[in-house]
Design a protein around this motif. Sequence first.
Motif, short mmCIF file in Angstrom:
data_model
loop_
_atom_site.label_atom_id
_atom_site.label_comp_id
_atom_site.label_asym_id
_atom_site.label_seq_id
_atom_site.Cartn_x
_atom_site.Cartn_y
_atom_site.Cartn_z
N LEU A 13 37.38 66.10 94.18
CA LEU A 13 36.78 67.02 95.14
C LEU A 13 35.26 66.99 95.11
CD1 LEU A 13 39.12 70.10 94.59
CD2 LEU A 13 39.27 68.34 96.36
N ILE A 14 34.71 66.51 94.02
CA ILE A 14 33.25 66.51 93.88
C ILE A 14 32.60 65.46 94.79
CG2 ILE A 14 32.90 64.80 92.05
CD1 ILE A 14 31.13 66.90 90.66
N SER A 15 33.40 64.53 95.30
CA SER A 15 32.87 63.51 96.20
C SER A 15 33.96 63.11 97.20
CB SER A 15 32.42 62.27 95.41
OG SER A 15 32.03 61.24 96.29
N ASP A 16 33.58 62.86 98.46
CA ASP A 16 34.55 62.47 99.48
C ASP A 16 34.64 60.95 99.61
OD1 ASP A 16 32.08 62.02 100.52
OD2 ASP A 16 32.41 63.11 102.40
N LYS A 17 33.99 60.23 98.71
CA LYS A 17 34.02 58.77 98.74
C LYS A 17 34.47 58.23 97.38
CE LYS A 17 30.20 58.27 102.05
NZ LYS A 17 28.86 57.65 102.27
N ASP A 18 35.09 57.03 97.42
CA ASP A 18 35.41 56.36 96.16
C ASP A 18 34.11 55.86 95.54
OD1 ASP A 18 37.97 56.85 96.78
OD2 ASP A 18 38.56 54.76 97.11
N ILE A 19 33.99 56.03 94.23
CA ILE A 19 32.77 55.64 93.52
C ILE A 19 33.15 54.69 92.39
CG2 ILE A 19 30.80 56.45 92.17
CD1 ILE A 19 31.19 59.17 93.60
N ASN A 20 32.53 53.53 92.34
CA ASN A 20 32.80 52.56 91.29
C ASN A 20 31.72 52.63 90.22
OD1 ASN A 20 35.12 51.49 92.52
ND2 ASN A 20 33.90 50.13 93.81
N ARG A 21 32.15 52.74 88.97
CA ARG A 21 31.20 52.81 87.87
C ARG A 21 31.68 51.95 86.70
NH1 ARG A 21 28.43 53.91 91.28
NH2 ARG A 21 27.39 55.87 91.79
N ARG A 22 30.71 51.46 85.92
CA ARG A 22 31.01 50.66 84.74
C ARG A 22 30.91 51.54 83.49
NH1 ARG A 22 26.75 45.82 85.71
NH2 ARG A 22 27.44 45.27 83.62
N TYR A 23 31.43 51.02 82.38
CA TYR A 23 31.37 51.78 81.14
C TYR A 23 29.91 52.09 80.78
CZ TYR A 23 31.12 52.87 76.24
OH TYR A 23 30.79 53.48 75.05
N ASN A 24 29.03 51.13 80.97
CA ASN A 24 27.62 51.34 80.63
C ASN A 24 27.01 52.50 81.40
OD1 ASN A 24 25.23 50.44 79.16
ND2 ASN A 24 24.43 49.84 81.16
N ASP A 25 27.51 52.77 82.61
CA ASP A 25 27.03 53.91 83.40
C ASP A 25 27.42 55.22 82.72
OD1 ASP A 25 26.12 52.06 85.27
OD2 ASP A 25 27.98 52.13 86.42
N PHE A 26 28.67 55.29 82.25
CA PHE A 26 29.13 56.48 81.53
C PHE A 26 28.29 56.68 80.26
CE2 PHE A 26 32.86 55.47 84.04
CZ PHE A 26 33.41 56.71 84.33
N THR A 32 18.74 53.66 87.01
CA THR A 32 18.21 54.85 87.68
C THR A 32 18.22 56.05 86.73
OG1 THR A 32 19.10 54.04 89.78
CG2 THR A 32 18.44 56.34 89.70
N LEU A 33 19.29 56.20 85.97
CA LEU A 33 19.36 57.31 85.00
C LEU A 33 18.29 57.15 83.92
CD1 LEU A 33 23.23 57.63 84.54
CD2 LEU A 33 21.70 59.42 85.40
N SER A 34 18.12 55.91 83.43
CA SER A 34 17.14 55.67 82.37
C SER A 34 15.71 55.92 82.84
CB SER A 34 17.27 54.22 81.85
OG SER A 34 18.55 54.01 81.30
#
Length: 412
Positions: free
Chosen positions: A65-78, A153-155
């Motif tokens: 519910l937090i997003s209306d789109k599918d989001i792809n992420r890698r382990y390094n992003d987590f 971007t987070l870094s």
Amino acid sequence: TTKKEEPSESVKDEGPISINDADEAVINKEILLNQLRETKNATLYIDNFSYNEEGDYTVYTLKGLISDKDINRRYNDFFTLREILAKRWPGIYIPGIPPKKLFGKNDRTTINLRNRTLNKFLGKISNIVHFNESEELKIFLNPNLADTEVARTLSNLQNYQNQNILNNYEKYFSEYMQSQNEFNDNIYQQFCTYLESWLKLIRTYKDKMYTFAEEKACYTHNTKDVLDSLENYEKKTLIEYVNGNTEFLIFFNLLHSKLTEKKIFYRRDMINTFAIFYEWMEEKELDLTAMLNCLSSYSHLKKKYQKINNDIIAKQNKKSDLEQGKKSIFEKVLGKSSADLMLKNASELNELLGEAQILEKICTFIEKKFSVEIYPFVDDLKASFYDMIQKFNEAQKNNAEVNKELWEQVKI
């Protein structure tokens, strides 16, 4: 582009695998996805995962519910998200995730652990208001950022000043200031010691349980192979009984289809109880380590606050010396005037006083929050352990019943 294929086709066959102990790549993935969806959080959860062979990493598809789109992420992003949250929210508990691995990151045990814990990590932080509304999570969930851009971007986020941290804590944690519970150095030390003793116990038994889980996986696998071999043997010899009595066939009997059906689902029904226990200990190890890291960051802030107080005392003594006309040899050589030195000292003293006041308030917020949360954390730790023991016992009984039912179908 991401090449989607079954991750197990490229992973090593090592360690205790999923609780259903399946070897086939398709079954292994489907079982894990079903587990994720059964425990999915409506706010945010892992819906799918695929292995990128070219880049040698796994891509996780997030939904909720937090997003209306599918989001792809890698382990390094987590990993980067959690690392940045820890820096910008010191002293605040952040659910744990597995550490990075230089080798074996694509073996089956690692993939299963990451999928389970990352899914729970998402579910928890997306339901915690201060993380749900944080700049860090908004960047992580930005659908316009490719999975190759998120960690960078987070870094690149600017480091928070202590005033920024205090502003956030005043916004989200003011309710804790009403708590009458006590949190002091003695409670801090006792809590750390308690968690460390649990962590030591879990790590010791996790190593032991690994062997049992591996042996159980091998036993279940071999049992299926035995049944398959016997079934195949009787399939080949069935033609010799076409005109005879097929009841002489024991393991594969067309007149007794229930046995064949039971054999097909044998491995799904037979739960690797030791693997379940092992997985529980893996996750609790992450939880305990995360809480100890949280306590450590609080301790670091306290030490920083104490150091600033010592610097304040030194500046106040310096002010007194300057008022009495005392100067250091270095200051005399440079020809600094007392007025200039007093002005500089006053400015530095005011800056230190302001910083000390901010740090004191931050530490107070953290202490008040701890005073409310540490006892439920301890209670949950003990309750989950007893619950795990009960589930372990029930699963052992279920295994015995499944085994008994299977072999009762055999007619000799």
